[in-house]
Design a protein around this motif. Sequence first.
Motif, PDB file in Angstrom:
ATOM      1  N   GLY A   1       0.793  -1.251   0.038  1.00 26.62           N
ATOM      2  CA  GLY A   1       0.006   0.063  -0.074  1.00 26.62           C
ATOM      3  C   GLY A   1       0.862   1.084   0.045  1.00 26.62           C
ATOM      4  O   GLY A   1       0.891   1.809  -0.867  1.00 26.62           O
ATOM      5  N   PHE A   2       1.307   1.581   1.193  1.00 21.45           N
ATOM      6  CA  PHE A   2       2.501   2.566   1.351  1.00 21.45           C
ATOM      7  C   PHE A   2       3.614   1.999   1.886  1.00 21.45           C
ATOM      8  O   PHE A   2       3.644   1.504   2.800  1.00 21.45           O
ATOM      9  CB  PHE A   2       1.813   3.712   2.315  1.00 21.45           C
ATOM     10  CG  PHE A   2       0.629   4.223   1.422  1.00 21.45           C
ATOM     11  CD1 PHE A   2       0.749   5.393   0.919  1.00 21.45           C
ATOM     12  CD2 PHE A   2      -0.717   3.855   1.943  1.00 21.45           C
ATOM     13  CE1 PHE A   2      -0.255   6.300   0.350  1.00 21.45           C
ATOM     14  CE2 PHE A   2      -1.819   4.693   1.250  1.00 21.45           C
ATOM     15  CZ  PHE A   2      -1.657   5.604   0.437  1.00 21.45           C
ATOM     16  N   PRO A   3       4.928   2.843   1.646  1.00 19.36           N
ATOM     17  CA  PRO A   3       6.108   2.236   2.238  1.00 19.36           C
ATOM     18  C   PRO A   3       6.382   2.885   3.570  1.00 19.36           C
ATOM     19  O   PRO A   3       7.263   3.621   3.891  1.00 19.36           O
ATOM     20  CB  PRO A   3       7.196   2.678   1.265  1.00 19.36           C
ATOM     21  CG  PRO A   3       6.394   4.281   0.579  1.00 19.36           C
ATOM     22  CD  PRO A   3       5.013   3.763   0.269  1.00 19.36           C
ATOM     23  N   ILE A   4       5.333   2.411   4.848  1.00 21.59           N
ATOM     24  CA  ILE A   4       5.469   3.015   5.851  1.00 21.59           C
ATOM     25  C   ILE A   4       5.981   1.818   6.667  1.00 21.59           C
ATOM     26  O   ILE A   4       5.857   0.641   6.231  1.00 21.59           O
ATOM     27  CB  ILE A   4       3.993   3.601   6.547  1.00 21.59           C
ATOM     28  CG1 ILE A   4       3.139   2.506   6.668  1.00 21.59           C
ATOM     29  CG2 ILE A   4       3.432   4.585   5.848  1.00 21.59           C
ATOM     30  CD1 ILE A   4       1.740   2.865   7.211  1.00 21.59           C
ATOM     31  N   PRO A   5       6.301   2.192   7.999  1.00 17.78           N
ATOM     32  CA  PRO A   5       7.187   0.781   8.831  1.00 17.78           C
ATOM     33  C   PRO A   5       6.195  -0.394   9.025  1.00 17.78           C
ATOM     34  O   PRO A   5       6.865  -1.404   8.778  1.00 17.78           O
ATOM     35  CB  PRO A   5       7.347   1.669  10.163  1.00 17.78           C
ATOM     36  CG  PRO A   5       7.359   3.116   9.892  1.00 17.78           C
ATOM     37  CD  PRO A   5       6.629   3.434   8.624  1.00 17.78           C
ATOM     38  N   GLU A   6       5.090  -0.378   9.213  1.00 20.65           N
ATOM     39  CA  GLU A   6       4.256  -1.452   9.221  1.00 20.65           C
ATOM     40  C   GLU A   6       4.308  -2.332   8.088  1.00 20.65           C
ATOM     41  O   GLU A   6       4.068  -3.744   8.283  1.00 20.65           O
ATOM     42  CB  GLU A   6       2.695  -0.977   9.710  1.00 20.65           C
ATOM     43  CG  GLU A   6       2.035  -0.352   8.494  1.00 20.65           C
ATOM     44  CD  GLU A   6       0.713  -0.550   8.614  1.00 20.65           C
ATOM     45  OE1 GLU A   6      -0.173   0.231   8.290  1.00 20.65           O
ATOM     46  OE2 GLU A   6      -0.060  -1.436   9.211  1.00 20.65           O
TER      47      GLU A   6
ATOM     48  N   VAL B   1       9.542  -4.783  -6.161  1.00 22.33           N
ATOM     49  CA  VAL B   1       8.576  -4.048  -5.286  1.00 22.33           C
ATOM     50  C   VAL B   1       8.154  -2.630  -5.509  1.00 22.33           C
ATOM     51  O   VAL B   1       8.677  -1.984  -6.367  1.00 22.33           O
ATOM     52  CB  VAL B   1       9.542  -3.653  -4.017  1.00 22.33           C
ATOM     53  CG1 VAL B   1       8.658  -3.116  -2.753  1.00 22.33           C
ATOM     54  CG2 VAL B   1      10.534  -4.827  -3.687  1.00 22.33           C
ATOM     55  N   SER B   2       6.816  -2.673  -5.562  1.00 22.59           N
ATOM     56  CA  SER B   2       5.961  -1.552  -5.849  1.00 22.59           C
ATOM     57  C   SER B   2       5.024  -1.151  -4.863  1.00 22.59           C
ATOM     58  O   SER B   2       4.335  -2.026  -4.050  1.00 22.59           O
ATOM     59  CB  SER B   2       5.276  -1.697  -7.148  1.00 22.59           C
ATOM     60  OG  SER B   2       4.552  -0.588  -7.665  1.00 22.59           O
ATOM     61  N   PHE B   3       4.562   0.197  -4.457  1.00 28.28           N
ATOM     62  CA  PHE B   3       3.494   0.658  -3.634  1.00 28.28           C
ATOM     63  C   PHE B   3       2.338   1.306  -4.491  1.00 28.28           C
ATOM     64  O   PHE B   3       2.623   2.049  -5.322  1.00 28.28           O
ATOM     65  CB  PHE B   3       4.004   1.557  -2.639  1.00 28.28           C
ATOM     66  CG  PHE B   3       5.002   0.741  -1.675  1.00 28.28           C
ATOM     67  CD1 PHE B   3       4.744   0.141  -0.593  1.00 28.28           C
ATOM     68  CD2 PHE B   3       6.635   0.769  -2.228  1.00 28.28           C
ATOM     69  CE1 PHE B   3       5.740  -0.503   0.057  1.00 28.28           C
ATOM     70  CE2 PHE B   3       7.400   0.183  -1.356  1.00 28.28           C
ATOM     71  CZ  PHE B   3       6.926  -0.612  -0.204  1.00 28.28           C
ATOM     72  N   ILE B   4       1.224   1.085  -4.146  1.00 31.45           N
ATOM     73  CA  ILE B   4       0.027   1.548  -4.957  1.00 31.45           C
ATOM     74  C   ILE B   4      -0.374   2.880  -4.544  1.00 31.45           C
ATOM     75  O   ILE B   4      -1.393   3.605  -5.003  1.00 31.45           O
ATOM     76  CB  ILE B   4      -1.044   0.657  -5.134  1.00 31.45           C
ATOM     77  CG1 ILE B   4      -1.845   0.307  -3.888  1.00 31.45           C
ATOM     78  CG2 ILE B   4      -0.351  -0.692  -5.846  1.00 31.45           C
ATOM     79  CD1 ILE B   4      -2.891  -0.610  -3.884  1.00 31.45           C
TER      80      ILE B   4
ATOM     81  N   ALA C   1      -3.970  -2.505  -7.493  1.00 27.54           N
ATOM     82  CA  ALA C   1      -2.898  -3.512  -6.944  1.00 27.54           C
ATOM     83  C   ALA C   1      -3.002  -4.771  -8.059  1.00 27.54           C
ATOM     84  O   ALA C   1      -1.731  -5.385  -8.342  1.00 27.54           O
ATOM     85  CB  ALA C   1      -3.401  -4.114  -5.570  1.00 27.54           C
ATOM     86  N   LYS C   2      -4.088  -4.974  -8.557  1.00 30.50           N
ATOM     87  CA  LYS C   2      -4.133  -6.202  -9.812  1.00 30.50           C
ATOM     88  C   LYS C   2      -3.384  -5.831 -10.830  1.00 30.50           C
ATOM     89  O   LYS C   2      -2.630  -6.693 -11.381  1.00 30.50           O
ATOM     90  CB  LYS C   2      -5.543  -6.427  -9.878  1.00 30.50           C
ATOM     91  CG  LYS C   2      -5.805  -7.603 -10.795  1.00 30.50           C
ATOM     92  CD  LYS C   2      -7.372  -7.730 -11.114  1.00 30.50           C
ATOM     93  CE  LYS C   2      -7.712  -9.018 -12.196  1.00 30.50           C
ATOM     94  NZ  LYS C   2      -9.155  -9.197 -11.896  1.00 30.50           N
TER      95      LYS C   2
END
Length: 342
Positions: free
Chosen positions: A170-175, A198-201, A210-211
Motif C-alpha cells: 500500500g504505502f512504504p510505511i514501517p508497518e 517491489v511496488s507501492f500503489i 493492486a491487480k
Amino acid sequence: MTSHVKTQLPTRRRFLTSTAMGALSISALSAPTALFAQDPIKVAGIYTVPVEQQWVSRIHIAALAAQEAGEIEYTYSENTANTDYPRVMREYAEAGYDMIVGEIFGAEAEAREVAAEYPNVAFLMGSSFKEDPTLPNLSVFDNYIQDAAYLSGIVAGAMSESGNIGMVGGFPIPEVNRLMHAFMAGAAEMNPDITFQVSFIGSWFDPPKAKETAFAMIENGADMLYAERFGVSDAAQEKGVLAIGNVIDTQADYPETVVASAIWDFGPTMTAAVAAVKAGAFTADDYGQYSFMHVGGCYLAPFGTFEGKIPQAALDLIATREAAIKDGSFTVTINDEEPKSS
C-alpha cells in the motif's frame, strides 16, 4: 462516518490471560484513577477503511470476540476520513466510551491533541510513532508480525521456480516495510539468488490498482506474488502464478493460488488493553509487543490445498525457525526502511 453495533458474533475466541497481565506494569499504577472501569467496558472502534480490509479486520474480529466473551460492549465507525477522525474521536469520548481503538497513521498530531482533551478515556491507536509518556492515556500498536512474514518468505523462496518474486504494498510505511523485509529475508534463506520486484500503489484499498501492478510484475517474470493488498491474489489466480497472503488467511478463496499466509491475531493486544483499563492501569505503552509470535500475536496459516506440495527442506526450516522464534534463540530482524527492488 458509518456507525454500527453488531449482534452476530463469531464463536472462535483466542485470549491469552498471561499476556494480558503482562501489560499491567508497576508504572501503570500512576494512570488516572478515573480509568477504572466496570465489567464490561464500552469500546468504540474508528476505522478509515471498511472493516473487511485486511488490517482493520483483525482489530474488528478481536473486538467482536471480546464482546462475545462479555468483556466489552462494542460499536464502530468505518470509512472515516482522516480529516474527520478527530471529530469522531471526540464524539465517542463525549458519549462515555471507556476505550477507543483505531488507526491514526494519517492524523497523528490531531488525534493526540484529542486524546489530551479526554484524559479519562483510554486510546489504543495503530501508529507509526511511539507512545508519549506525557500523554498517559494513549497507547500505540502496530502489526509486528515479522515472525510470520519471515516464515511465509521461506515458503515463497522454495516454491518460486523463476526466482523472481513480485511484491505489491500500500504505502512504504514501517508497518508494511518491516513485513516485506522479513518476507524477503525468509525467501533469500531458501534461495540466495532470488530477486524481488517491489511496488507501492499509494492506497490502502484499491484492488484494481493492486491487480494491475501485479499483472505488470508477472509480465516481468514473477511467478510468485506477495499480496500485501487486496487485488494481488486475483492477478495471480488469473495468470496461474502463486501468491503469499498477509495479515488474513485467503487460502479458501484462492485454493490453487495462495500457498501460505502470515496471520495477525489482534486478540492478545485487545486482551492486554482491556485488562489494563479494567485494572485502572492503562497508560502510555507500546502494544506492538503483543503481535509477536511468542505471545500468539501472529502465526503461519495452514497450507490447506498445498499440503504435501511444499518442499520438505522448506518445511524443516520453518519448523526449526518457528521453534527458535518462540524460545527466543532466533530473532527476525525488524527493518522499517523502505524496501527496494533487486
